[in-house]
Design a protein around this motif. Structure first.
Motif, short mmCIF file in Angstrom:
data_model
loop_
_atom_site.label_atom_id
_atom_site.label_comp_id
_atom_site.label_asym_id
_atom_site.label_seq_id
_atom_site.Cartn_x
_atom_site.Cartn_y
_atom_site.Cartn_z
N ILE A 149 0.84 -1.20 0.00
CA ILE A 149 0.00 0.00 0.00
C ILE A 149 0.87 1.25 0.00
O ILE A 149 0.65 2.17 -0.79
N GLU A 150 1.86 1.28 0.86
CA GLU A 150 2.70 2.47 1.04
C GLU A 150 3.69 2.71 -0.10
O GLU A 150 3.93 3.85 -0.47
N TYR A 151 4.28 1.65 -0.63
CA TYR A 151 5.40 1.82 -1.56
C TYR A 151 5.11 1.38 -2.98
O TYR A 151 5.87 1.70 -3.89
N GLU A 152 4.03 0.63 -3.18
CA GLU A 152 3.72 0.16 -4.53
C GLU A 152 2.33 0.58 -5.00
O GLU A 152 1.85 0.10 -6.02
N ASN A 153 1.70 1.46 -4.23
CA ASN A 153 0.40 2.04 -4.58
C ASN A 153 -0.70 1.00 -4.79
O ASN A 153 -1.61 1.22 -5.60
N PHE A 154 -0.63 -0.12 -4.08
CA PHE A 154 -1.73 -1.07 -4.10
C PHE A 154 -2.91 -0.44 -3.37
O PHE A 154 -2.71 0.32 -2.41
N SER A 155 -4.11 -0.75 -3.79
CA SER A 155 -5.28 -0.36 -3.00
C SER A 155 -5.30 -1.25 -1.76
O SER A 155 -4.67 -2.32 -1.75
N ASN A 156 -6.04 -0.85 -0.75
CA ASN A 156 -6.15 -1.67 0.45
C ASN A 156 -6.66 -3.06 0.11
O ASN A 156 -6.15 -4.06 0.62
N GLU A 157 -7.66 -3.12 -0.74
CA GLU A 157 -8.26 -4.41 -1.08
C GLU A 157 -7.30 -5.28 -1.89
O GLU A 157 -7.20 -6.48 -1.66
N GLU A 158 -6.56 -4.68 -2.83
CA GLU A 158 -5.56 -5.44 -3.58
C GLU A 158 -4.50 -6.02 -2.64
O GLU A 158 -4.12 -7.18 -2.75
N ALA A 159 -4.03 -5.19 -1.73
CA ALA A 159 -3.00 -5.63 -0.78
C ALA A 159 -3.54 -6.74 0.11
O ALA A 159 -2.86 -7.74 0.36
N ARG A 160 -4.76 -6.58 0.59
CA ARG A 160 -5.37 -7.59 1.46
C ARG A 160 -5.53 -8.91 0.72
O ARG A 160 -5.22 -9.98 1.23
N LYS A 161 -5.99 -8.85 -0.51
CA LYS A 161 -6.21 -10.08 -1.28
C LYS A 161 -4.90 -10.74 -1.71
O LYS A 161 -4.89 -11.93 -2.01
N ASN A 162 -3.82 -9.99 -1.74
CA ASN A 162 -2.53 -10.56 -2.14
C ASN A 162 -1.77 -11.19 -0.98
O ASN A 162 -0.71 -11.75 -1.20
N VAL A 163 -2.28 -11.10 0.25
CA VAL A 163 -1.57 -11.71 1.36
C VAL A 163 -1.72 -13.23 1.37
O VAL A 163 -0.85 -13.94 1.86
N ARG A 164 -2.81 -13.73 0.85
CA ARG A 164 -3.07 -15.16 0.86
C ARG A 164 -3.72 -15.57 -0.45
O ARG A 164 -4.45 -14.80 -1.06
N ALA A 165 -3.49 -16.82 -0.83
CA ALA A 165 -4.15 -17.34 -2.03
C ALA A 165 -5.66 -17.40 -1.80
O ALA A 165 -6.44 -17.19 -2.71
N LEU A 182 -6.70 -3.95 7.59
CA LEU A 182 -6.19 -3.64 6.24
C LEU A 182 -7.23 -2.90 5.41
O LEU A 182 -6.88 -2.01 4.63
N LYS A 183 -8.49 -3.24 5.56
CA LYS A 183 -9.54 -2.55 4.80
C LYS A 183 -9.61 -1.07 5.21
O LYS A 183 -9.83 -0.20 4.36
N ALA A 184 -9.40 -0.78 6.49
CA ALA A 184 -9.52 0.60 6.99
C ALA A 184 -8.19 1.35 7.02
O ALA A 184 -8.18 2.55 7.28
N TYR A 185 -7.10 0.67 6.72
CA TYR A 185 -5.78 1.28 6.82
C TYR A 185 -5.68 2.54 5.96
O TYR A 185 -6.11 2.55 4.81
N LYS A 186 -5.13 3.60 6.53
CA LYS A 186 -4.91 4.86 5.79
C LYS A 186 -3.41 5.02 5.58
O LYS A 186 -2.64 5.05 6.53
N SER A 187 -3.02 5.10 4.31
CA SER A 187 -1.60 5.26 4.00
C SER A 187 -1.12 6.63 4.44
O SER A 187 -1.93 7.54 4.69
N ARG A 188 0.17 6.79 4.52
CA ARG A 188 0.73 8.08 4.90
C ARG A 188 0.34 9.16 3.89
O ARG A 188 0.10 10.30 4.28
N LYS A 189 0.22 8.81 2.63
CA LYS A 189 -0.20 9.77 1.60
C LYS A 189 -1.63 10.22 1.87
O LYS A 189 -1.95 11.40 1.73
N GLN A 190 -2.50 9.29 2.23
CA GLN A 190 -3.89 9.62 2.51
C GLN A 190 -4.01 10.52 3.73
O GLN A 190 -4.81 11.45 3.74
N THR A 191 -3.23 10.24 4.76
CA THR A 191 -3.34 11.05 5.97
C THR A 191 -2.77 12.45 5.78
O THR A 191 -3.20 13.38 6.44
#
Length: 195
Positions: A149-165, A182-191
């Motif tokens: 989310i922070e360094y590769e600009n994944f959306s929260n949902e993309e990042a969450r779905k990529n943690v596990r198959a 993870l769904k509610a996480y706010k990146s540093r850019k968002q804050t």
């Protein structure tokens, strides 16, 4: 009819054995080692001290972020033993040019853990980085998702779905503490843009 049931049963057994074999391989031989971003970020469970150097050399790892901390009462998810943490730190200290960072974290990160993590990950000299916890399937995956989310600009949902198959029924599923975090996480850019 009986022949079809036998075939279906055999296929189901084969599928179960394949998944069980992969689980045993990942947990015990591969230490749940996984590439998050080729040449940049990897995640794993505990790698025995006598094997760390092999992984460091193979993947050119410059920094290890250990998310374990001793003294937890959770012997299933966090069975950390102080002597094991010390043994890893000492093994890493013998590898020239490799940094060891202990950022002991709960399953859901606290702000001080995130601040330490960002300080490590913001420094390009620390890459490639290995992020690990005990099993490599909880905290290491959480921080890998945060990295994306922070360094590769994944959306929260993309990042969450990529943690596990398979997210469904995992600790990252809807309604679970890690999934909801993870769904509610706010990146540093968002804050910064939405204080």
């Amino acid at each position: 009819m009986k022949k079809n049931l036998k075939i279906v049963g055999f296929v189901l057994l084969a599928v179960v054995l394949i998944f069980a074999g992969k689980y045993v391989y990942d947990m015990n031989i591969n230490h749940n080692f996984e590439t998050i971003t080729e040449g940049k970020v990897y995640k794993s469970g505990v790698i025995p001290p006598d094997e760390i150097k092999d992984y460091v050399n193979k993947y050119h790892i410059k920094s290890i972020v250990d998310l374990r901390f001793p003294g937890t009462a959770d012997l299933i998810n966090n069975p950390e033993i102080p002597a094991e943490l010390t043994a890893e730190k000492e093994a890493v200290a013998k590898i020239p040019g490799v940094n060891y960072f202990n950022n002991g974290s709960d399953q859901v990160p606290k702000q001080e853990n995130l601040d330490s993590f960002f300080k490590i990950m913001d420094n390009p000299d620390n890459y490639p980085v290995l992020i690990h916890c005990y099993h490599g399937v909880g905290r290491a995956e959480m921080y890998s998702a945060i990295y994306r989310i922070e360094y590769e600009n994944f959306s929260n949902e993309e990042a969450r779905k990529n943690v596990r198959a398979m997210i469904k029924w995992s600790s990252f599923d809807d309604g679970t503490p890690k999934g909801e975090y993870l769904k509610a996480y706010k990146s540093r850019k968002q804050t910064k843009t939405n204080p």
